[in-house]
Scaffold this active site. Sequence first.
Site, PDB file in Angstrom:
ATOM      1  N   HIS A  16       0.933  -1.262  -0.073  1.00  0.00           N
ATOM      2  CA  HIS A  16       0.066  -0.135  -0.120  1.00  0.00           C
ATOM      3  C   HIS A  16       0.820   1.315  -0.299  1.00  0.00           C
ATOM      4  O   HIS A  16       1.442   1.392   0.945  1.00  0.00           O
ATOM      5  CB  HIS A  16      -0.811   0.091   1.228  1.00  0.00           C
ATOM      6  CG  HIS A  16      -1.754   1.110   1.262  1.00  0.00           C
ATOM      7  ND1 HIS A  16      -3.401   1.078   1.440  1.00  0.00           N
ATOM      8  CD2 HIS A  16      -1.771   2.461   1.005  1.00  0.00           C
ATOM      9  CE1 HIS A  16      -3.668   2.009   1.341  1.00  0.00           C
ATOM     10  NE2 HIS A  16      -2.993   3.185   1.178  1.00  0.00           N
ATOM     11  N   LYS A 101      -9.435   0.031  -5.792  1.00  0.00           N
ATOM     12  CA  LYS A 101      -9.505   0.800  -4.516  1.00  0.00           C
ATOM     13  C   LYS A 101     -10.680   1.390  -4.183  1.00  0.00           C
ATOM     14  O   LYS A 101     -10.996   2.050  -5.078  1.00  0.00           O
ATOM     15  CB  LYS A 101      -8.227   1.630  -4.482  1.00  0.00           C
ATOM     16  CG  LYS A 101      -8.357   2.536  -3.079  1.00  0.00           C
ATOM     17  CD  LYS A 101      -7.872   1.592  -1.920  1.00  0.00           C
ATOM     18  CE  LYS A 101      -7.814   2.339  -0.621  1.00  0.00           C
ATOM     19  NZ  LYS A 101      -6.759   3.198  -0.238  1.00  0.00           N
ATOM     20  N   HIS A 138     -10.532   1.244   1.493  1.00  0.00           N
ATOM     21  CA  HIS A 138     -10.267   2.236   2.619  1.00  0.00           C
ATOM     22  C   HIS A 138     -11.500   2.155   3.500  1.00  0.00           C
ATOM     23  O   HIS A 138     -12.762   2.543   3.233  1.00  0.00           O
ATOM     24  CB  HIS A 138     -10.258   3.691   2.190  1.00  0.00           C
ATOM     25  CG  HIS A 138      -9.848   4.712   3.166  1.00  0.00           C
ATOM     26  ND1 HIS A 138      -8.838   5.375   3.276  1.00  0.00           N
ATOM     27  CD2 HIS A 138     -10.529   5.216   4.189  1.00  0.00           C
ATOM     28  CE1 HIS A 138      -8.634   6.135   4.435  1.00  0.00           C
ATOM     29  NE2 HIS A 138     -10.010   5.871   4.951  1.00  0.00           N
ATOM     30  N   ASP A 249       1.533   2.771   3.448  1.00  0.00           N
ATOM     31  CA  ASP A 249       0.725   3.908   3.031  1.00  0.00           C
ATOM     32  C   ASP A 249       1.397   5.089   3.160  1.00  0.00           C
ATOM     33  O   ASP A 249       1.038   6.200   3.823  1.00  0.00           O
ATOM     34  CB  ASP A 249      -0.642   3.892   4.318  1.00  0.00           C
ATOM     35  CG  ASP A 249      -1.796   4.899   3.715  1.00  0.00           C
ATOM     36  OD1 ASP A 249      -1.775   5.260   2.638  1.00  0.00           O
ATOM     37  OD2 ASP A 249      -2.524   5.167   4.767  1.00  0.00           O
TER      38      ASP A 249
HETATM   39  O1  DOR Z   1      -3.539   9.462   5.391  1.00  0.00           O
HETATM   40  C1  DOR Z   1      -3.763   9.407   4.217  1.00  0.00           C
HETATM   41  N1  DOR Z   1      -3.196   9.764   3.252  1.00  0.00           N
HETATM   42  N2  DOR Z   1      -4.788   8.503   4.126  1.00  0.00           N
HETATM   43  C2  DOR Z   1      -5.060   8.477   2.854  1.00  0.00           C
HETATM   44  O2  DOR Z   1      -6.336   7.495   3.057  1.00  0.00           O
HETATM   45  C3  DOR Z   1      -4.822   8.926   1.819  1.00  0.00           C
HETATM   46  C4  DOR Z   1      -3.473   9.358   1.652  1.00  0.00           C
HETATM   47  C5  DOR Z   1      -3.042  10.371   1.009  1.00  0.00           C
HETATM   48  O3  DOR Z   1      -3.304  10.048  -0.236  1.00  0.00           O
HETATM   49  O4  DOR Z   1      -2.345  11.238   1.037  1.00  0.00           O
HETATM   50 ZN    ZN Z   2      -3.448   5.157   1.678  1.00  0.00          ZN
END
Ligand code: DOR
Ligand code: ZN
Length: 349
Positions: A16, A101, A138, A249
Amino acid sequence: MSMPATLTLTRPDDWHLHLRDGAALRAVLPYTAAQFARAIVMPNLKPPVTTASQAIAYRERILAARPAGSDFTPLMTLYLTDTTTPAEIARAKAAGVVALKLYPAGATTNSDDGVTDIRKTRATLEAMQREGLLLLVHGEVTDPAVDIFDREAVFIDRVMIPLRRDFPELKIVFEHLTTREAAHYVRDADAHTAATITAHHLLYNRNALFVGGLRPHFYCLPILKREEHRQALLAAATSGSPKFFLGTDSAPHAAALKEASVCGAGCFTAPAALELYAEAFEAAGALARLEGFASHFGADFYGLPRNTGCVTLLRQPRTLPEQLPFGEVTIKPLLGGQELNWSLQPGWS
Ligand code: DOR
Ligand code: ZN
């Protein structure tokens, strides 16, 4: 307790990741390419990657941005909308796209084009189930009446359980778990359900957002939760269960956007991702379980071969740079300026 000086793992993957585009992409990709063989690339660009041909073009831009000599492989995803068609799923499959997604509309950064009602996507989810594309979720409701700290737990009841019931053969990854409820839901679910966990949700609870003042670099979505939730995530990640695997992430935003009156959501962890996971696993006395989590279980769930070759972490303190170039501006990695216990040895063998 023994304190190994090195830790060698099969080359890991990041299941991710946000790579952005253009100059930002060129700035951040080298950090991930230095650590991971492959990454699942999130499609929440502006505009989002909603078609197979956009995914092919984005993959080309990522490949062109790789550092010289890098064999990093981006694994592409599409952004599911209310109007994604079954025909687009067939084109995506043919293009090598591996997943879609699901962003509930309005849940997070660039999610305005997300799904307004999961029931609108039924025919498309059926096509994905048939074609073997995964659904990456998500998992937060967007109902403003639901407290932000409860949005993941409520999502399980309102969306995940019906989704799982209606599409029993669809492989679903519950992304970036943040609660005990979600960790236990995935633990107890069938074999078509898995989850990613970030390093920051393993290392920090919501107090980190407020230590001595508001800390924008710790603000991400889903937001950090209480300590009891962090403990449940750590237990899941270090349990040895193949349902839980690494997904950073890492979500880069310019420092000026993070340190603003309205701070964008996202923690930039790519420059020391594996080192941060090693800190979390070591603190739990579970370094021996890092390899399965980082290098085996994700590939197994996606039905992809495990990587060959290894990376080595050295127990050698390293101070993370406070800021790094980000196109014309700068970006601040999470924990910039602080010393980490582990360093990744450059290169792999
Ligand atoms: O903290 C986050 N940043 N959560 C997300 O779901 C998207 C991501 C982003 O693209 O900056
Ligand atoms: Zn993410």
